[in-house]
Write an enzyme that holds these catalytic residues in place. Structure first.
Site, PDB file in Angstrom:
ATOM      1  N   ASP A 265       0.868  -1.168   0.000  1.00 33.32           N
ATOM      2  CA  ASP A 265       0.000   0.000   0.000  1.00 33.32           C
ATOM      3  C   ASP A 265       0.913   1.230   0.000  1.00 33.32           C
ATOM      4  O   ASP A 265       2.141   1.125   0.134  1.00 33.32           O
ATOM      5  CB  ASP A 265      -0.945  -0.019   1.222  1.00 33.32           C
ATOM      6  CG  ASP A 265      -2.176   0.857   0.976  1.00 33.32           C
ATOM      7  OD1 ASP A 265      -3.208   0.635   1.617  1.00 33.32           O
ATOM      8  OD2 ASP A 265      -2.086   1.766   0.109  1.00 33.32           O
TER       9      ASP A 265
HETATM   10  C1  GLC Z   1      -4.301   4.348  -0.141  1.00 29.39           C
HETATM   11  C2  GLC Z   1      -5.227   3.229   0.232  1.00 29.39           C
HETATM   12  C3  GLC Z   1      -5.353   2.171  -0.822  1.00 29.39           C
HETATM   13  C4  GLC Z   1      -5.235   2.803  -2.189  1.00 29.39           C
HETATM   14  C5  GLC Z   1      -3.817   3.314  -2.327  1.00 29.39           C
HETATM   15  C6  GLC Z   1      -3.594   3.998  -3.663  1.00 29.39           C
HETATM   16  O1  GLC Z   1      -3.527   4.704   0.974  1.00 29.39           O
HETATM   17  O2  GLC Z   1      -4.971   2.572   1.476  1.00 29.39           O
HETATM   18  O3  GLC Z   1      -6.631   1.547  -0.639  1.00 29.39           O
HETATM   19  O4  GLC Z   1      -5.505   1.848  -3.201  1.00 29.39           O
HETATM   20  O5  GLC Z   1      -3.479   4.214  -1.279  1.00 29.39           O
HETATM   21  O6  GLC Z   1      -4.398   5.121  -3.776  1.00 29.39           O
END
Ligand code: GLC
Length: 755
Positions: A265
């Protein structure tokens, strides 16, 4: 490209070129001002490094993506195309109801159609991967990301997770296969169990609860063919998921045979340092890669340290090769080496974006996801009588912000507000309505820290007052006058869309105070109140229910929200939703969910609460509205539950002869309607306590007034089994109980003995 050619390409790449295929950076490195969805980054890249990047996120729109792709492929030494990824959580430009709402539709078909439509719009806009579906089980409505989930039930989560992956990957059947997007299930694992309902905290639990409740949806997503899995921010067993070898290698890679791309993430590799697991970013890069993280999202750990780690023998070259090959394989599966633009043209994009079909589907979805929580009285107010003089009030009357905080690619200008839909209806039926908002929706205080950053990006500063507002006297007067002159008052209330989503956990679950003040004033002026509730999470709706004769929950309904809600209010459609998550009596009950474990001291039903039982002294144990609950515009009864056999032998193979369960369902009301028949199983103790009941099947049924039908369910290993520590379903001998009813509080049990 054939696999051999792909392997030749990999072998022709330098170590640096392979490493940079594993680096994902925010889209603003390729342009400025787009939606970034995580913490700010302060890393700079040389032109040569930028040319080697493997993927980016947050950019969509064919003109932009095509221009970047063309330039990138020219500059890359091997002309390897860039992967464009984005959070298409509930639609790209056509926003469908939020996933928690789609969960309430209890319809894998609807989910598949909505995700297929989202895939079409995404692929036509130059996107290759969506960071969806989010398959986190959620039992705590304080957690803002509950809106992205399918709710509290493992069975429903798994079923809709499969439907989402198939929808994103498979297109909607009317379009060529190439229009699919790769699907990335997230957040692995158990992010929804965030302690205290706050983002980014721990999610510690027993391995059995993890296995039986939180993992089933991810397993089903992997089995459905998800191309990617995203590691979560939280820790499991005290080890952050992104550096958790047991979770990522032993479970995901080895036990589940997942060989797709594993992406971290946003900066969750970097957070291994912030959480004290790694001493520096170099160690974080080593740990993450050795745990199987292929792509490092936006922490720059891989960009800065992976090459040196290989050269110094701390990371095996083969690990980097394997990870890079997975990324190349994903690009190859999407056909990017043959056609990096995948046949997308601006003509096709214009045809697909906000198409008539997508809008019609979004409107239908609003009706299937909305839940009728209350419709009291001899003459229920809903559906609205055609001759009734109606005042539309509340801050959501005019609002076009009917999508969620995650719908960063949805333009509110494309949304149909309640007022716009009502005025169109009035014109077509020669009626007239009164409109008066009565109060502002919220204020900066309600929105907390998000108000500044998000406000700048998505709202004009003047739409949301800075300070907590006392009710605006003039707005209130106008709304009360409208109520006094109406037969029925429709009050459109709810959380602001920025009060849920990532980083939007709440300690309270009530509506903004000025909205409750408005509702009280309107109730004083006119008792015929229909409350329409917009929310990204279960709320404490006690006061709303006390002051309303009818309550319609519409969640965050999306682009066609106004039209779908008017269809429901006038009875052109009926609310098809049943709660995908329990609505608590108050926040003090949280977490409250239907499939809890029994206790040795259960609270006796409907009697004064004795001491020394599992009960509160000041509030009830039961939620205000239970999982699976929802009303129709007519009424139904379920009776005559029976089984094809009340006893059956367990074979050596561990299975047993198929059993059928029957129930008679009758429409006891005055108009045709549809309901959701739910089958719950109560299992005997096996290795550990079983939940008091578990949803194992459901069926929608439409009947005419007075019509009665027998429905049938099949009961096999899947329905009676429990997930053993070996990850397999097991059935044990003992007494099982089967209930068939209209929500999870049904107590119409019948016994089935497995001998
Ligand atoms: C965010 C979220 C995740 C998302 C990623 C990209 O922090 O936790 O769900 O897909 O970043 O935007």
């Amino acid at each position: 490209m054939k696999k051999e050619q792909l392997m030749e390409l990999l072998n022709s790449m330098s170590l640096k070129e392979k490493v940079f295929q594993l680096v994902q950076i925010p889209g603003q490195y390729f342009l400025s001002g787009i939606a970034d969805t995580g913490t700010k980054t302060d890393n700079s890249l040389t032109g040569e490094e930028l040319a080697l990047i493997g993927s980016t996120l947050g950019i969509y729109g064919l003109e932009t993506t095509a221009e970047i792709q063309k330039r990138h492929m020219e500059e890359h030494p091997h002309h390897i195309p860039l992967l464009f990824m984005h959070d298409v959580v509930h639609g790209l430009r056509t926003a469908f109801p939020i996933p928690l709402a789609l969960g309430a539709a209890f319809s894998p078909d609807l989910v598949k159609m909505c995700t297929s439509a989202a895939a079409d719009e995404s692929a036509a806009s130059g996107l290759h991967v969506t960071f969806a579906p989010m398959l986190d089980l959620v039992r705590d409505p304080r957690w803002g990301r509950v809106m992205e989930s399918f709710g509290e039930d493992p069975f429903l989560n798994a079923m809709l997770g499969r439907a989402s992956v198939e929808g994103f990957r498979g297109g909607n059947g009317e379009t060529p296969e190439k229009w699919r997007v790769a699907s990335c299930i997230k957040h692995f694992a158990a992010y929804g169990a965030a302690e205290a309902g706050r983002d980014y905290t721990g999610a510690d639990m027993s391995s059995r609860i993890l296995r039986e409740c939180y993992l089933p949806a991810y397993i089903e997503g992997v089995r459905a063919g998800a191309d990617m899995v995203m590691s979560s921010f939280n820790a499991i067993d005290g080890v952050p998921a992104t550096g958790n070898e047991k979770l990522l290698k032993e479970t995901l890679r080895d036990a589940w045979n997942f060989d797709g791309v594993l992406i971290s993430d946003w900066d969750s590799v970097g957070e291994l340092v912030k959480r004290g697991v790694c001493s520096d970013l170099r160690e974080a890069a080593r740990l993450a890669l050795n745990c199987g993280i292929d792509i490092d999202m936006c922490s720059f750990a891989y960009a800065r340290h992976l090459e040196a780690l290989v050269r110094e023998g701390e990371v095996a070259k083969e690990q980097v090769d394997r990870a890079a090959f997975r990324v190349l394989e994903l690009k190859n599966r999407l056909g990017l080496f043959e056609d990096p633009f995948r046949g997308a043209t601006s003509t096709v994009e214009r045809k697909k974006i906000l198409s008539t079909a997508n809008r019609a589907l979004a409107r239908k979805a609003v009706c299937e996801c909305s839940v009728l929580l209350k419709n009291a009285g001899e003459q229920p107010l809903l559906p609205l009588a055609s001759e009734s003089k109606v005042a539309f009030t509340g801050p959501y009357v005019e609002s076009k912000e009917l999508h969620s905080a995650w719908a960063v690619s949805t333009d509110p200008e494309d949304t149909v507000s309640i007022r716009e839909a009502a005025e169109e209806l009035a014109l077509s039926q020669g009626r007239s309505f009164i409109f008066a908002e009565g109060c502002t929706m919220t204020c900066r205080e309600d929105l907390g820290p998000k108000s500044e950053e998000r406000m700048v990006k998505y709202y004009r500063e003047d739409t949301i007052p800075m300070q907590s507002v006392t009710t605006d006297v003039n707005m209130l007067k106008e709304a009360v006058a409208a109520a006094e002159n109406a037969d029925t008052v429709v009050v459109c209330l709810g959380e602001h869309r920025l009060m849920s989503g990532e980083g939007a956990s709440r300690g309270e679950l009530t509506l903004p105070k000025q909205q409750l003040e408005l509702l009280k004033s309107l109730h004083s002026a006119n008792k015929n109140i229909v409350s329409v509730i917009f929310t990204g999470r279960p709320l404490d709706l006690r006061e709303v229910c006390e002051l309303s004769r009818s309550v319609l929950l519409v969640w965050m309904p999306g682009t066609e929200g106004g039209n779908g809600i008017l269809d429901l209010l006038i009875g052109a459609a009926e609310p098809g939703g049943r709660l995908s998550m329990s609505f608590p009596y108050c926040v003090g009950q949280v977490p409250v969910y239907y499939n809890h474990f029994n206790t040795g001291r259960p609270k006796p039903k409907n009697t004064k609460v004795p001491y020394y039982v599992s009960a509160y002294i000041d509030i009830p144990n039961s939620p205000l509205f239970p999982f699976g609950y929802g009303l129709s515009y007519t009424s139904f009864s379920v009776s005559g539950i029976k089984l094809s056999a009340e006893k059956t032998a367990l074979q050596d193979s561990g299975s047993f002869g198929e059993i059928k369960a029957f129930a008679s369902v009758k429409n006891t009301g005055l108009r045709r309607g549809q309901t959701l028949i739910q089958l719950y199983v109560s299992r005997p103790f096996a290795e550990a306590l079983a939940p008091v009941k578990e949803l194992k099947a459901f069926r929608k049924l439409a009947l005419d007034p007075g019509e009665e039908k027998m429905i049938e369910f099949t009961i096999g290993n899947e329905e009676l089994g429990h997930m053993g520590s070996d990850g397999k379903m097991h059935v044990v001998k003992g007494e099982y109980r089967i209930a068939i009813g209209l929500d999870s509080e049904t107590e119409e049990w019948i016994s089935l003995k497995i001998v």
